[in-house]
Design a protein around this motif. Structure first.
Motif, PDB file in Angstrom:
ATOM      1  N   THR A 136      -7.251  -1.665  -1.304  1.00  0.00           N
ATOM      2  CA  THR A 136      -8.643  -0.898  -1.098  1.00  0.00           C
ATOM      3  C   THR A 136      -9.450  -1.386  -0.100  1.00  0.00           C
ATOM      4  OG1 THR A 136      -8.397  -0.145  -3.234  1.00  0.00           O
ATOM      5  CG2 THR A 136     -10.415   0.085  -2.244  1.00  0.00           C
ATOM      6  N   MET A 137      -9.715  -2.837  -0.325  1.00  0.00           N
ATOM      7  CA  MET A 137     -10.547  -3.699   0.412  1.00  0.00           C
ATOM      8  C   MET A 137     -10.282  -3.702   2.047  1.00  0.00           C
ATOM      9  SD  MET A 137     -11.928  -7.509  -0.274  1.00  0.00           S
ATOM     10  CE  MET A 137     -11.959  -7.126  -1.920  1.00  0.00           C
ATOM     11  N   ALA A 157       0.946  -1.269  -0.005  1.00  0.00           N
ATOM     12  CA  ALA A 157       0.090   0.074   0.084  1.00  0.00           C
ATOM     13  C   ALA A 157       0.855   1.347   0.050  1.00  0.00           C
ATOM     14  CB  ALA A 157      -1.095   0.013   1.111  1.00  0.00           C
ATOM     15  N   ILE A 215      -4.261  -3.961  -6.151  1.00  0.00           N
ATOM     16  CA  ILE A 215      -4.899  -2.556  -5.784  1.00  0.00           C
ATOM     17  C   ILE A 215      -6.142  -2.713  -5.036  1.00  0.00           C
ATOM     18  CG2 ILE A 215      -5.622  -0.535  -6.749  1.00  0.00           C
ATOM     19  CD1 ILE A 215      -2.734  -0.835  -6.808  1.00  0.00           C
ATOM     20  N   GLU A 216      -6.912  -3.745  -5.685  1.00  0.00           N
ATOM     21  CA  GLU A 216      -8.186  -4.245  -5.071  1.00  0.00           C
ATOM     22  C   GLU A 216      -8.083  -4.727  -3.500  1.00  0.00           C
ATOM     23  OE1 GLU A 216     -11.406  -7.259  -6.247  1.00  0.00           O
ATOM     24  OE2 GLU A 216     -11.141  -5.867  -7.832  1.00  0.00           O
ATOM     25  N   GLU A 219      -8.031  -1.570   3.328  1.00  0.00           N
ATOM     26  CA  GLU A 219      -7.926  -0.316   3.998  1.00  0.00           C
ATOM     27  C   GLU A 219      -9.391  -0.063   4.537  1.00  0.00           C
ATOM     28  OE1 GLU A 219      -4.173   1.995   2.360  1.00  0.00           O
ATOM     29  OE2 GLU A 219      -6.073   2.296   1.031  1.00  0.00           O
ATOM     30  N   GLU A 220     -10.463  -0.145   3.503  1.00  0.00           N
ATOM     31  CA  GLU A 220     -11.861  -0.015   4.008  1.00  0.00           C
ATOM     32  C   GLU A 220     -12.319  -0.659   5.239  1.00  0.00           C
ATOM     33  OE1 GLU A 220     -14.181  -0.897   0.330  1.00  0.00           O
ATOM     34  OE2 GLU A 220     -13.486   1.291  -0.513  1.00  0.00           O
TER      35      GLU A 220
END
Length: 203
Positions: A195-196, A155, A191-192, A198-199
């Motif tokens: 993102t997942m 990240a 990347i996905e 971190e969310e």
């Protein structure tokens, strides 16, 4: 004796407002204010506050990272995390870091002052909304500590070779970790996955 409190919050106005409100309490004294996690750790080492009020999302080091560091270094300071997010991964990490309080930022100042007093008595304080938000959100963190470490470095923009070098692993091992991460998160690419994670507050 007053309860010595350190406030770490990157929004200057909010930090100042919190300090002013708490200073109105006869038994609470704000002894330091920090604008990021690294500054907070420096002030904690010097001033040894009774209670640290830490914003969960700060530059340099997050509130959770500071809490983990406080536990690791064996400081006696109690930690209350302030957040606007009911993310399961955040709550899970806060519990693992041994924080004594997990509260919403928009709690009334009287509630915050009372939470500080109760934490000093050895109790735990958690905003009910955060617990319910956590329980209603899907699932615990499926990633191991090493997988989280690999994904955090990814990240930050590190390549697999960079990650291998920093963690003293082989390139193949890092690739295997990343493959396992993608599989666990059902993500198409890193990347996905980032993102997942971190969310959810998992990294």
């Amino acid at each position: 004796m007053s309860i010595k409190v350190l406030i770490a919050e990157d929004q200057r106005m909010l930090r100042g407002a919190l300090a002013s409100l708490l200073d109105f309490e006869d038994d609470i004294e704000v002894i330091g204010q920090a604008g990021d996690g690294a500054e907070a750790l420096s002030l904690i080492a010097v001033h040894k506050p009774d209670v640290c009020l830490l914003d969960i999302e700060m530059p340099v080091r997050s509130g959770l990272e500071v809490a983990e560091e406080v536990k690791q270094r064996g400081y006696s300071s109690r930690v209350i995390i302030l957040t606007t997010f009911a993310r399961p991964g955040y709550f899970e990490r806060a519990v693992q870091a041994g924080v004594q309080g997990y509260l919403l930022k928009d709690e009334p100042s009287e509630r915050l002052a009372e939470a500080i007093r109760r934490v000093m008595e050895g109790r735990r304080e958690v905003s009910p909304e955060l617990v319910f938000g956590t329980l209603s959100s899907a699932g615990a963190n499926p990633l191991t500590e090493r997988e989280r470490e690999v994904l955090r470095l990814a990240a930050d923009g590190n390549s697999s070779n960079d990650i291998a070098s920093k963690l003293h692993l082989s390139y193949g091992t890092v690739r295997n970790y990343m493959s396992e991460i993608l599989s666990k998160l059902n993500a198409k690419n890193r990347i996905e996955a980032i993102t997942m994670a971190e969310e959810k507050g998992w990294i």
